[in-house]
Design an enzyme around this catalytic site. Structure first.
Site, mmCIF file in Angstrom:
data_model
loop_
_atom_site.group_PDB
_atom_site.id
_atom_site.type_symbol
_atom_site.label_atom_id
_atom_site.label_comp_id
_atom_site.label_asym_id
_atom_site.label_seq_id
_atom_site.Cartn_x
_atom_site.Cartn_y
_atom_site.Cartn_z
ATOM 1 N N ASP A 63 0.810 -1.213 0.000
ATOM 2 C CA ASP A 63 0.000 0.000 0.000
ATOM 3 C C ASP A 63 0.846 1.267 0.000
ATOM 4 O O ASP A 63 0.333 2.358 -0.260
ATOM 5 C CB ASP A 63 -0.926 0.021 1.217
ATOM 6 C CG ASP A 63 -2.021 -1.032 1.129
ATOM 7 O OD1 ASP A 63 -2.536 -1.243 0.016
ATOM 8 O OD2 ASP A 63 -2.353 -1.637 2.153
ATOM 9 N N MET A 88 -6.156 -3.376 -5.054
ATOM 10 C CA MET A 88 -6.069 -3.245 -3.610
ATOM 11 C C MET A 88 -5.735 -1.812 -3.198
ATOM 12 O O MET A 88 -4.998 -1.112 -3.885
ATOM 13 C CB MET A 88 -5.015 -4.206 -3.056
ATOM 14 C CG MET A 88 -5.473 -5.644 -3.014
ATOM 15 S SD MET A 88 -4.238 -6.685 -2.213
ATOM 16 C CE MET A 88 -5.198 -8.176 -1.988
ATOM 17 N N GLY A 89 -6.256 -1.420 -2.049
ATOM 18 C CA GLY A 89 -6.025 -0.084 -1.518
ATOM 19 C C GLY A 89 -7.234 0.350 -0.717
ATOM 20 O O GLY A 89 -8.178 0.911 -1.269
ATOM 21 N N GLU A 123 -10.140 -0.469 -4.168
ATOM 22 C CA GLU A 123 -11.234 -1.213 -3.552
ATOM 23 C C GLU A 123 -11.949 -0.409 -2.471
ATOM 24 O O GLU A 123 -13.119 -0.638 -2.193
ATOM 25 C CB GLU A 123 -10.699 -2.512 -2.947
ATOM 26 C CG GLU A 123 -9.627 -2.293 -1.876
ATOM 27 C CD GLU A 123 -8.991 -3.573 -1.379
ATOM 28 O OE1 GLU A 123 -9.454 -4.659 -1.790
ATOM 29 O OE2 GLU A 123 -8.046 -3.505 -0.579
ATOM 30 N N LEU A 151 -3.378 -11.721 -6.393
ATOM 31 C CA LEU A 151 -2.330 -11.799 -7.417
ATOM 32 C C LEU A 151 -1.576 -10.481 -7.519
ATOM 33 O O LEU A 151 -0.393 -10.456 -7.857
ATOM 34 C CB LEU A 151 -2.946 -12.149 -8.777
ATOM 35 C CG LEU A 151 -3.392 -13.601 -8.966
ATOM 36 C CD1 LEU A 151 -4.142 -13.743 -10.281
ATOM 37 C CD2 LEU A 151 -2.192 -14.534 -8.930
#
Length: 387
Positions: free
Chosen positions: A137, A180-181, A236, A287
């Protein structure tokens, strides 16, 4: 008599977390000052249970394979330690005669590291504590960037470019990619590179800016109408104007954080229902942080270096610090390592700079100047025959 060391992993693994572990083990062996090398099996859970893996005599050839092994070779967890847990942690440190403790993780792990350091001092326990940064992140403060980010950013950029080429090669639907985040949009910002590598339009939405869904849909409709294909990339954890996530799993993880998910599908449903356009939702999920083929060589080397530097610092008498990366990008990229106080890093979240977000869905050049050296070299040059 040599020293005993303990290393543990906390939080979500990255593609290069094992490189840091390799750096720890090889530095300990090279020092001539270390007797036993222990690793906690599944992070804090292993420390609480006294379940440690003895790496002291593991063959060098096996340790070398850590450099291209994804996920956590020793296991990690999302267990947030409470006040009642710390006496047990100290008992494990005493039981195994631990002289140096290394925690490889993100914000919450640095908080744990800081608390262990303070409690050990309070109890008169001579244990040197050093935090090893890790988070895809890229949201740890007081370091230019975090090991794990460069590889995740490279994955996001190249995967987005592949989807963008598909979207522009057969422009019959809007493709929505979720990355992602939860609170920080660093990785998703990297996906905007797809607009520079391909002939496709790309709109990018990060959690640092609240999303007006009506405006988002209007922007999507207008961009799609240009007929060049459209890729929409989203973190996300993006939230609407009410401050609530566009999609929420209703699940809370071991650190007490809400687990986001389903954002791309939510936006896709809105595109279909309100705009009458075809749309597809894509989500690489894990992934994005575990892919070894997309690893950045810079990321791999720096991850190894922070693990090695942590051991060297502890053996030199340092304690209560996290290893930080200091970087210079001009005239050429280079980095060096330093130590920053754990209590200044713990639970501080570094957000994506607002000045690098343009019109709510475009990423400024400044970010790419910052991130490209971390993502590594050899980005493909595609054959764009329609230009």
């Amino acid at each position: 008599m040599g020293k005993n060391i303990l290393v543990a992993h906390g939080g979500g693994p990255t593609a290069v977390i094992n490189c840091s572990l390799q750096g720890v083990v090889e530095a300990a062996r090279a020092s001539g000052q270390v007797d036993k090398i222990y690793a906690a099996c599944f992070g804090a859970e292993g420390i609480l249970a006294g379940d440690l893996i003895d790496l002291t005599d593991v063959p060098a050839s096996t340790i070398a394979r850590l450099g291209h092994t994804p996920a956590s070779a020793i296991g990690s967890c999302r267990r947030k330690l409470g006040e009642a847990d710390y006496p047990t942690v100290l008992e494990t440190l005493k039981k195994f005669d631990i002289d140096c403790f290394f925690y490889n993780g993100g914000n919450d792990s640095m908080d744990t590291c800081s608390k262990v350091n303070e409690l050990a001092k309070k109890e008169g326990l001579d244990v040197r504590v050093i935090g090893i940064p890790k988070t895809m992140d890229n949201d740890l403060d007081l370091t230019d960037h975090c090991p794990g980010f460069g590889s995740a950013a490279r994955y996001a950029a190249l995967s987005a470019a592949e989807l963008a080429l598909d979207a522009s090669g057969l422009p019959i639907h809007v493709v929505v990619l979720e990355l992602m985040g939860r609170n920080a949009g660093w990785v998703t910002a990297a996906s905007a590179l797809a607009g520079r590598l391909t002939d496709c339009q790309v709109l990018t939405y990060l959690p640092e800016v609240l999303v007006d869904e009506d405006k988002m849909l209007a922007d999507i409709e207008r961009a799609y109408a240009r007929g060049k294909g459209l890729l929409v990339t989203v973190s996300e954890g993006i939230c609407g104007l009410d401050g609530k996530p566009l999609a929420d799993t209703g699940i809370v993880d071991g650190f007490g954080h809400t687990v986001p998910g389903g954002t791309a599908q939510h936006i896709t449903d809105q595109i279909i229902q309100k705009l009458g356009l075809k749309s597809r939702a894509e989500k690489p999920g894990l992934l994005g942080r575990a892919s070894i083929p997309y690893v950045s060589q810079v990321d791999r080397e720096e991850a190894y270096a922070v693990g090695r530097f942590a051991v060297e610092s502890a053996l030199a008498g340092e304690s209560g610090y996290m290893v930080a990366i200091d970087a210079v990008r001009k005239p050429a990229y280079s980095s060096s390592l330093s130590l920053v106080p754990l209590d200044k890093v713990a639970n501080v979240e570094k957000k994506f700079p607002l000045e690098w977000i343009v019109d709510g869905n475009q990423i400024a050049d400044g970010f790419f100047d910052y991130a490209m050296p971390l993502m590594g070299e050899d980005f493909p040059e595609y054959a764009l025959l329609r230009r």
